[in-house]
Design a protein around this motif. Structure first.
Motif, PDB file in Angstrom:
ATOM      1  N   THR A  30       6.394  -8.657  14.724  1.00 26.70           N
ATOM      2  CA  THR A  30       6.258  -8.712  13.269  1.00 26.70           C
ATOM      3  C   THR A  30       6.189  -7.334  12.611  1.00 26.70           C
ATOM      4  N   ASN A  31       5.851  -6.293  13.377  1.00 25.75           N
ATOM      5  CA  ASN A  31       5.674  -4.961  12.790  1.00 25.75           C
ATOM      6  C   ASN A  31       6.659  -3.909  13.281  1.00 25.75           C
ATOM      7  N   GLY A  32       7.446  -4.212  14.297  1.00 22.38           N
ATOM      8  CA  GLY A  32       8.337  -3.225  14.897  1.00 22.38           C
ATOM      9  C   GLY A  32       9.285  -2.569  13.909  1.00 22.38           C
ATOM     10  N   TRP A  33       9.704  -3.295  12.892  1.00 20.67           N
ATOM     11  CA  TRP A  33      10.630  -2.743  11.889  1.00 20.67           C
ATOM     12  C   TRP A  33      10.026  -1.548  11.153  1.00 20.67           C
ATOM     13  N   CYS A  46      14.636   7.677  13.753  1.00 18.76           N
ATOM     14  CA  CYS A  46      15.386   6.420  13.808  1.00 18.76           C
ATOM     15  C   CYS A  46      15.460   5.845  15.214  1.00 18.76           C
ATOM     16  N   GLN A  47      15.022   6.586  16.201  1.00 12.32           N
ATOM     17  CA  GLN A  47      15.094   6.134  17.591  1.00 12.32           C
ATOM     18  C   GLN A  47      13.730   5.713  18.141  1.00 12.32           C
ATOM     19  N   GLN A  48      12.757   5.535  17.267  1.00 10.12           N
ATOM     20  CA  GLN A  48      11.432   5.118  17.712  1.00 10.12           C
ATOM     21  C   GLN A  48      11.484   3.698  18.258  1.00 10.12           C
ATOM     22  N   THR A  49      10.593   3.434  19.194  1.00  9.68           N
ATOM     23  CA  THR A  49      10.445   2.076  19.709  1.00  9.68           C
ATOM     24  C   THR A  49       9.012   1.625  19.483  1.00  9.68           C
ATOM     25  N   CYS A  50       8.843   0.343  19.375  1.00 12.85           N
ATOM     26  CA  CYS A  50       7.518  -0.234  19.162  1.00 12.85           C
ATOM     27  C   CYS A  50       6.956  -0.689  20.505  1.00 12.85           C
ATOM     28  N   PHE A  51       5.666  -0.482  20.704  1.00 12.26           N
ATOM     29  CA  PHE A  51       4.987  -0.880  21.937  1.00 12.26           C
ATOM     30  C   PHE A  51       3.614  -1.435  21.589  1.00 12.26           C
ATOM     31  N   ASP A  52       3.329  -2.631  22.058  1.00 13.92           N
ATOM     32  CA  ASP A  52       2.015  -3.247  21.850  1.00 13.92           C
ATOM     33  C   ASP A  52       1.288  -3.255  23.191  1.00 13.92           C
ATOM     34  N   PRO A  53       0.287  -2.374  23.383  1.00 11.59           N
ATOM     35  CA  PRO A  53      -0.385  -2.258  24.680  1.00 11.59           C
ATOM     36  C   PRO A  53      -1.252  -3.460  25.046  1.00 11.59           C
ATOM     37  N   ASN A  54      -1.648  -4.254  24.065  1.00 15.27           N
ATOM     38  CA  ASN A  54      -2.491  -5.414  24.345  1.00 15.27           C
ATOM     39  C   ASN A  54      -2.022  -6.570  23.464  1.00 15.27           C
ATOM     40  N   VAL A  57      -4.230 -12.165  21.174  1.00 14.63           N
ATOM     41  CA  VAL A  57      -4.383 -12.395  19.736  1.00 14.63           C
ATOM     42  C   VAL A  57      -5.673 -11.791  19.205  1.00 14.63           C
ATOM     43  N   ASN A  58      -6.605 -11.482  20.081  1.00 14.95           N
ATOM     44  CA  ASN A  58      -7.855 -10.869  19.651  1.00 14.95           C
ATOM     45  C   ASN A  58      -7.747  -9.348  19.513  1.00 14.95           C
ATOM     46  N   SER A  59      -6.604  -8.777  19.914  1.00 16.08           N
ATOM     47  CA  SER A  59      -6.388  -7.342  19.816  1.00 16.08           C
ATOM     48  C   SER A  59      -5.316  -7.093  18.763  1.00 16.08           C
ATOM     49  N   THR A  60      -5.742  -6.603  17.607  1.00  9.83           N
ATOM     50  CA  THR A  60      -4.792  -6.389  16.522  1.00  9.83           C
ATOM     51  C   THR A  60      -4.772  -4.937  16.085  1.00  9.83           C
ATOM     52  N   ASP A  61      -3.676  -4.564  15.446  1.00  9.67           N
ATOM     53  CA  ASP A  61      -3.478  -3.221  14.900  1.00  9.67           C
ATOM     54  C   ASP A  61      -3.538  -2.116  15.952  1.00  9.67           C
ATOM     55  N   ASP A  62      -3.128  -2.447  17.197  1.00  8.29           N
ATOM     56  CA  ASP A  62      -3.070  -1.427  18.238  1.00  8.29           C
ATOM     57  C   ASP A  62      -1.623  -1.110  18.646  1.00  8.29           C
ATOM     58  N   PRO A  70      12.912  14.376  23.747  1.00  8.21           N
ATOM     59  CA  PRO A  70      11.840  15.127  24.400  1.00  8.21           C
ATOM     60  C   PRO A  70      10.519  15.075  23.648  1.00  8.21           C
ATOM     61  N   SER A  71      10.468  14.380  22.529  1.00 12.87           N
ATOM     62  CA  SER A  71       9.243  14.301  21.747  1.00 12.87           C
ATOM     63  C   SER A  71       8.200  13.470  22.486  1.00 12.87           C
ATOM     64  N   SER A  72       6.949  13.843  22.333  1.00 12.66           N
ATOM     65  CA  SER A  72       5.860  13.048  22.908  1.00 12.66           C
ATOM     66  C   SER A  72       5.005  12.464  21.786  1.00 12.66           C
ATOM     67  N   ASP A  73       5.551  12.428  20.572  1.00 15.98           N
ATOM     68  CA  ASP A  73       4.801  11.955  19.412  1.00 15.98           C
ATOM     69  C   ASP A  73       4.743  10.433  19.370  1.00 15.98           C
ATOM     70  N   PHE A  74       3.668   9.928  18.807  1.00 15.33           N
ATOM     71  CA  PHE A  74       3.522   8.498  18.553  1.00 15.33           C
ATOM     72  C   PHE A  74       2.514   8.320  17.425  1.00 15.33           C
ATOM     73  N   ALA A  75       2.472   7.123  16.881  1.00 16.58           N
ATOM     74  CA  ALA A  75       1.481   6.802  15.853  1.00 16.58           C
ATOM     75  C   ALA A  75       1.036   5.365  16.070  1.00 16.58           C
ATOM     76  N   VAL A  76      -0.201   5.084  15.735  1.00 15.07           N
ATOM     77  CA  VAL A  76      -0.755   3.741  15.892  1.00 15.07           C
ATOM     78  C   VAL A  76      -0.651   3.000  14.565  1.00 15.07           C
TER      79      VAL A  76
END
Length: 134
Positions: A30-33, A46-54, A57-62, A70-76
């Protein structure tokens, strides 16, 4: 009879009859876009990928937007700002242990950057995978 129902807690709407319901929900569905909604064409953003580590349903907004190498950047829970600097680490220990040739600088603001290439011979420079002779 097996006519009993199992319902997952909100926000999931999954139900099952006669057996446990599957209560996992990947927030990237629902949020990958959001990882690429405001990107500039051709940029790392434009090449970012979405990853949900957990996916419970009890784990949200992670969920995370992760930049490509070569970037190691990410955002939650939002799009990341991708940079080309493979030495973009947020702590000194990780920075200095990176085999990419990274160094920690304190001024003007603390941060991790790639060490400049200091070679006096072209052959030494070209043998260093981090350097270009110019």
């Amino acid at each position: 009879t097996n006519d009993w129902l199992c319902k997952c807690p909100p926000p999931s709407t999954n139900v099952a009859t006669g057996h446990p319901a599957e209560c996992e929900e990947d927030e990237c569905d629902t949020n990958g876009w959001k990882c690429t909604v405001d990107c500039r064409a051709g940029s790392l953003d434009c090449q970012q990928t979405c990853f949900d580590p957990n996916t419970s349903v009890n784990s949200t907004d992670d969920w995370k937007c992760v930049c490509p190498p070569p970037s190691s950047d990410f955002a939650v829970a939002k799009a990341a700002e991708c940079t080309n600097d493979p030495c973009n680490h947020d702590n000194e220990q990780t920075c200095l242990s990176d085999p990419q040739g990274c160094e920690w600088t304190d001024l003007p603001t603390p941060g991790c950057t790639r060490k400049p290439c200091v070679h006096d011979k072209q052959s030494d420079c070209e043998a260093d995978p981090l350097c270009d002779w110019s």
